[in-house]
Structure formats: structure tokens, C-alpha cells
Design a protein around this motif. Structure first.
Motif, PDB file in Angstrom:
ATOM      1  N   SER A  67       0.835  -1.208   0.000  1.00 35.55           N
ATOM      2  CA  SER A  67       0.000   0.000   0.000  1.00 35.55           C
ATOM      3  C   SER A  67       0.863   1.248   0.000  1.00 35.55           C
ATOM      4  O   SER A  67       0.577   2.224  -0.713  1.00 35.55           O
ATOM      5  N   ASN A  68       1.946   1.237   0.792  1.00 36.17           N
ATOM      6  CA  ASN A  68       2.861   2.376   0.815  1.00 36.17           C
ATOM      7  C   ASN A  68       3.497   2.603  -0.557  1.00 36.17           C
ATOM      8  O   ASN A  68       3.631   3.746  -1.030  1.00 36.17           O
ATOM      9  N   LEU A  69       3.932   1.494  -1.176  1.00 36.78           N
ATOM     10  CA  LEU A  69       4.556   1.602  -2.488  1.00 36.78           C
ATOM     11  C   LEU A  69       3.590   2.167  -3.515  1.00 36.78           C
ATOM     12  O   LEU A  69       3.947   3.013  -4.350  1.00 36.78           O
ATOM     13  N   LYS A  70       2.326   1.719  -3.464  1.00 34.22           N
ATOM     14  CA  LYS A  70       1.313   2.207  -4.395  1.00 34.22           C
ATOM     15  C   LYS A  70       1.061   3.704  -4.192  1.00 34.22           C
ATOM     16  O   LYS A  70       0.957   4.477  -5.146  1.00 34.22           O
ATOM     17  N   THR A  71       0.995   4.109  -2.908  1.00 30.85           N
ATOM     18  CA  THR A  71       0.775   5.522  -2.612  1.00 30.85           C
ATOM     19  C   THR A  71       1.940   6.376  -3.097  1.00 30.85           C
ATOM     20  O   THR A  71       1.765   7.462  -3.678  1.00 30.85           O
ATOM     21  N   MET A  72       3.163   5.873  -2.841  1.00 27.98           N
ATOM     22  CA  MET A  72       4.343   6.609  -3.280  1.00 27.98           C
ATOM     23  C   MET A  72       4.397   6.713  -4.799  1.00 27.98           C
ATOM     24  O   MET A  72       4.738   7.765  -5.375  1.00 27.98           O
ATOM     25  N   THR A  73       4.033   5.624  -5.503  1.00 29.49           N
ATOM     26  CA  THR A  73       4.049   5.638  -6.967  1.00 29.49           C
ATOM     27  C   THR A  73       3.010   6.623  -7.503  1.00 29.49           C
ATOM     28  O   THR A  73       3.271   7.403  -8.445  1.00 29.49           O
ATOM     29  N   ALA A  74       1.804   6.607  -6.906  1.00 30.98           N
ATOM     30  CA  ALA A  74       0.753   7.531  -7.344  1.00 30.98           C
ATOM     31  C   ALA A  74       1.170   8.975  -7.086  1.00 30.98           C
ATOM     32  O   ALA A  74       0.937   9.864  -7.921  1.00 30.98           O
ATOM     33  N   SER A  75       1.786   9.242  -5.966  1.00 33.41           N
ATOM     34  CA  SER A  75       2.239  10.611  -5.661  1.00 33.41           C
ATOM     35  C   SER A  75       3.310  11.057  -6.646  1.00 33.41           C
ATOM     36  O   SER A  75       3.331  12.216  -7.092  1.00 33.41           O
ATOM     37  N   ARG A  76       4.220  10.170  -7.010  1.00 33.17           N
ATOM     38  CA  ARG A  76       5.274  10.531  -7.974  1.00 33.17           C
ATOM     39  C   ARG A  76       4.670  10.839  -9.339  1.00 33.17           C
ATOM     40  O   ARG A  76       5.047  11.803 -10.013  1.00 33.17           O
ATOM     41  N   ALA A  77       3.712  10.011  -9.763  1.00 30.94           N
ATOM     42  CA  ALA A  77       3.066  10.248 -11.068  1.00 30.94           C
ATOM     43  C   ALA A  77       2.305  11.571 -11.065  1.00 30.94           C
ATOM     44  O   ALA A  77       2.323  12.328 -12.048  1.00 30.94           O
ATOM     45  N   GLN A  78       1.662  11.865  -9.925  1.00 28.07           N
ATOM     46  CA  GLN A  78       0.926  13.134  -9.828  1.00 28.07           C
ATOM     47  C   GLN A  78       1.890  14.325  -9.885  1.00 28.07           C
ATOM     48  O   GLN A  78       1.612  15.331 -10.548  1.00 28.07           O
ATOM     49  N   ARG A  79       3.043  14.202  -9.225  1.00 29.74           N
ATOM     50  CA  ARG A  79       4.021  15.291  -9.273  1.00 29.74           C
ATOM     51  C   ARG A  79       4.532  15.509 -10.697  1.00 29.74           C
ATOM     52  O   ARG A  79       4.735  16.639 -11.152  1.00 29.74           O
ATOM     53  N   GLU A  80       4.781  14.367 -11.363  1.00 32.39           N
ATOM     54  CA  GLU A  80       5.272  14.485 -12.739  1.00 32.39           C
ATOM     55  C   GLU A  80       4.238  15.170 -13.644  1.00 32.39           C
ATOM     56  O   GLU A  80       4.572  15.998 -14.500  1.00 32.39           O
ATOM     57  N   ARG A  81       2.945  14.852 -13.466  1.00 34.16           N
ATOM     58  CA  ARG A  81       1.894  15.502 -14.267  1.00 34.16           C
ATOM     59  C   ARG A  81       1.823  16.995 -13.964  1.00 34.16           C
ATOM     60  O   ARG A  81       1.674  17.830 -14.869  1.00 34.16           O
ATOM     61  N   LEU A  82       1.975  17.335 -12.685  1.00 31.80           N
ATOM     62  CA  LEU A  82       1.947  18.745 -12.309  1.00 31.80           C
ATOM     63  C   LEU A  82       3.125  19.505 -12.908  1.00 31.80           C
ATOM     64  O   LEU A  82       2.988  20.656 -13.379  1.00 31.80           O
ATOM     65  N   LEU A  83       4.300  18.840 -12.909  1.00 29.76           N
ATOM     66  CA  LEU A  83       5.472  19.486 -13.475  1.00 29.76           C
ATOM     67  C   LEU A  83       5.291  19.710 -14.995  1.00 29.76           C
ATOM     68  O   LEU A  83       5.667  20.775 -15.554  1.00 29.76           O
ATOM     69  N   LYS A  84       4.763  18.683 -15.663  1.00 33.07           N
ATOM     70  CA  LYS A  84       4.524  18.822 -17.108  1.00 33.07           C
ATOM     71  C   LYS A  84       3.505  19.942 -17.393  1.00 33.07           C
ATOM     72  O   LYS A  84       3.647  20.733 -18.331  1.00 33.07           O
ATOM     73  N   TRP A  85       2.453  19.965 -16.575  1.00 29.34           N
ATOM     74  CA  TRP A  85       1.429  21.027 -16.780  1.00 29.34           C
ATOM     75  C   TRP A  85       2.007  22.398 -16.542  1.00 29.34           C
ATOM     76  O   TRP A  85       1.726  23.337 -17.273  1.00 29.34           O
ATOM     77  N   GLY A  86       2.858  22.556 -15.554  1.00 32.09           N
ATOM     78  CA  GLY A  86       3.505  23.840 -15.290  1.00 32.09           C
ATOM     79  C   GLY A  86       4.429  24.237 -16.427  1.00 32.09           C
ATOM     80  O   GLY A  86       4.519  25.434 -16.797  1.00 32.09           O
ATOM     81  N   ALA A  87       5.118  23.285 -17.010  1.00 37.50           N
ATOM     82  CA  ALA A  87       6.049  23.600 -18.096  1.00 37.50           C
ATOM     83  C   ALA A  87       5.277  24.042 -19.350  1.00 37.50           C
ATOM     84  O   ALA A  87       5.693  24.973 -20.061  1.00 37.50           O
ATOM     85  N   THR A  88       4.157  23.439 -19.630  1.00 37.56           N
ATOM     86  CA  THR A  88       3.381  23.809 -20.827  1.00 37.56           C
ATOM     87  C   THR A  88       2.722  25.178 -20.649  1.00 37.56           C
ATOM     88  O   THR A  88       2.614  25.971 -21.609  1.00 37.56           O
ATOM     89  N   THR A  89       2.261  25.499 -19.494  1.00 34.03           N
ATOM     90  CA  THR A  89       1.616  26.792 -19.259  1.00 34.03           C
ATOM     91  C   THR A  89       2.648  27.921 -19.265  1.00 34.03           C
ATOM     92  O   THR A  89       2.317  29.065 -19.567  1.00 34.03           O
ATOM     93  N   ALA A  90       3.869  27.623 -18.909  1.00 31.50           N
ATOM     94  CA  ALA A  90       4.896  28.651 -18.917  1.00 31.50           C
ATOM     95  C   ALA A  90       5.277  28.960 -20.362  1.00 31.50           C
ATOM     96  O   ALA A  90       5.622  30.045 -20.735  1.00 31.50           O
TER      97      ALA A  90
END
Length: 241
Positions: free
Chosen positions: A218-241
Motif C-alpha cells: 500500500s505504501n509503495l502504491k501511494t508513493m508511486t501515485a504521488s510521484r506520477a501526480q508530481r510528474e503531471r503537475l510538473l509537465k502542466w507547469g512547463a506547458t503553461t509557462a
């Protein structure tokens, strides 16, 4: 050439086996064994019909006899045997025998009997001591000397004691057998309880291991989901900039 009776040989073999088991059996802090000694030996020696003989051995016989220690190294009396049994039954604490100490006899402190052999030897010592000290006066003509009366009492009581010790050995043999059966049963019950506890411990450890694996997954799944969410946020920030 005559042959020995096989039945007599068998009886001797059984008696030797019984004696090998009975007399070393523990007496200290064994209330059942102390009760047998009191019932089968002490009460037998102090019955109403024998009291006129046992009265010579109840009090400390060395009181007022300063030369007693020259003939007897280990004095005893029925009173001391009874008190030592009381210590075995935890009814009395260790006591000092003041009479023996006053007579110059060492080891005056009364201690409990360790086993039945020590008790039987102490009972026999009642009469061997009396014989050792009074035998020189067996044929005395002095009417005030109690030695002939004491020796006559020894002749009467010695067979009574041996018969009582024989009955004690039979009763003690049965008691020791019961104690061994109970001890085996207790040890088997303890082993079963240990085995059951070990089984419960294995089950609990297995369940803990499964819970730990689930928690880690469960911890691994949560950590993986959080990493994927961060990566999506970073990509979205880069495109809007």
C-alpha cells in the motif's frame, strides 16, 4: 543339589527394587510423606499399649548425663524426631536443641529430614544409642539404675519399629508411583500447552508477515501515485509557462 525357590528370589528382587525407590525419596517439604511417617511410625511407637516403653525415649535422654557424649555421637529422642518432622511439614522453624548443647554435644541445631532413609536411620538411632550407653549396666544389681528397664524397652520396641518401617515402605512405594505418574502427566500437559502456544505463535507471526506485506504494498502504491501526480503537475507547469 537343591535349587533356590524362584518365588522367594522374586520377592527379594521386588523388595530390593522397592527399597531402591522408596528410601531415597524426598521427605523435605513433602507433606504427604511427612503424614505417612507420622501415621505409620510415630503413632505406632506412641500407642497406649507401648507408652510405658516409649516414655524412656520421649524426652532428651542425655539430660543430666555429662558422659553421654563419650558413648553416643549423634543423640536423639522421640521428641526431636517429631520436631524434625514438624520442620519438614513447615510447621516449625529450625530450632536449637538446648539439652544437647548443654551436654557438650555438637550439631545441636535440628534440621529437617532430607529423605525417608534419614528418617528411618534416626528412628533406629533411638534404640542403638540407648543400647550403646546402657549395655554396660544390663546385669547391674543396683535397683535405682534404669538401664535394664531401658534395654528391655529397646527389645520390645525394635521389632515394632521395623514392622512400622516395613508398612511405611509399602505405602511410600505406592505414593512415589502416584507422584511419578502425576509428574509425567504434568510434564506432558506442559509440553502440549507449549506446543499449542507455539502453534498460535506461528499463526500470529504469519498473520503479522501478511499484514506487513500489505502495508508495504500500500505504501509503495501511494508513493508511486504521488510521484506520477508530481510528474503531471510538473509537465502542466512547463506547458503553461
Amino acid at each position: 543339589r537343591c535349587q533356590a525357590d524362584p518365588r522367594a528370589a522374586r520377592r527379594r528382587e521386588l523388595r530390593v527394587r522397592r527399597d531402591r525407590i522408596v528410601w531415597p525419596s524426598r521427605l523435605h517439604r513433602n507433606e504427604a510423606a511427612v503424614s505417612q511417617c507420622n501415621k505409620l511410625v510415630m503413632k505406632k511407637l506412641t500407642t497406649q499399649g507401648l507408652r510405658k516403653h516409649t516414655n524412656h525415649f520421649v524426652p532428651p535422654t542425655w539430660r543430666g548425663t555429662p558422659d553421654y557424649s563419650q558413648f553416643v555421637s549423634k543423640p536423639t529422642c522421640i521428641q526431636n524426631v517429631d520436631r524434625r518432622l514438624g520442620i519438614n511439614a513447615r510447621k516449625l522453624k529450625d530450632v536449637d536443641d538446648a539439652a544437647a548443647r548443654d551436654a557438650g554435644i555438637s550439631d545441636a541445631k535440628l534440621e529437617p529430614f532430607e529423605d525417608l532413609r534419614e528418617f528411618a536411620d534416626e528412628c533406629r538411632r533411638l534404640f542403638t544409642n540407648a543400647t550403646a550407653y546402657n549395655e554396660r549396666y544390663r546385669h547391674t544389681k543396683n535397683p535405682t539404675n534404669p538401664a535394664p528397664v531401658i534395654l528391655a524397652a529397646v527389645d520390645v520396641l525394635s521389632p515394632v519399629l521395623e514392622e512400622a518401617l516395613f508398612h511405611l515402605s509399602i505405602e511410600a512405594y505406592e505414593r512415589v508411583g502416584r507422584e511419578k505418574v502425576l509428574a509425567r502427566w504434568d510434564s506432558r500437559k506442559f509440553a502440549d500447552e507449549n506446543e499449542e502456544a507455539q502453534g498460535r505463535r506461528v499463526i500470529r507471526q504469519g498473520m503479522e508477515a501478511i499484514a506487513k506485506k500489505k502495508f508495504e504494498a500500500s505504501n509503495l502504491k501511494t508513493m508511486t501515485a504521488s510521484r506520477a501526480q508530481r510528474e503531471r503537475l510538473l509537465k502542466w507547469g512547463a506547458t503553461t509557462a
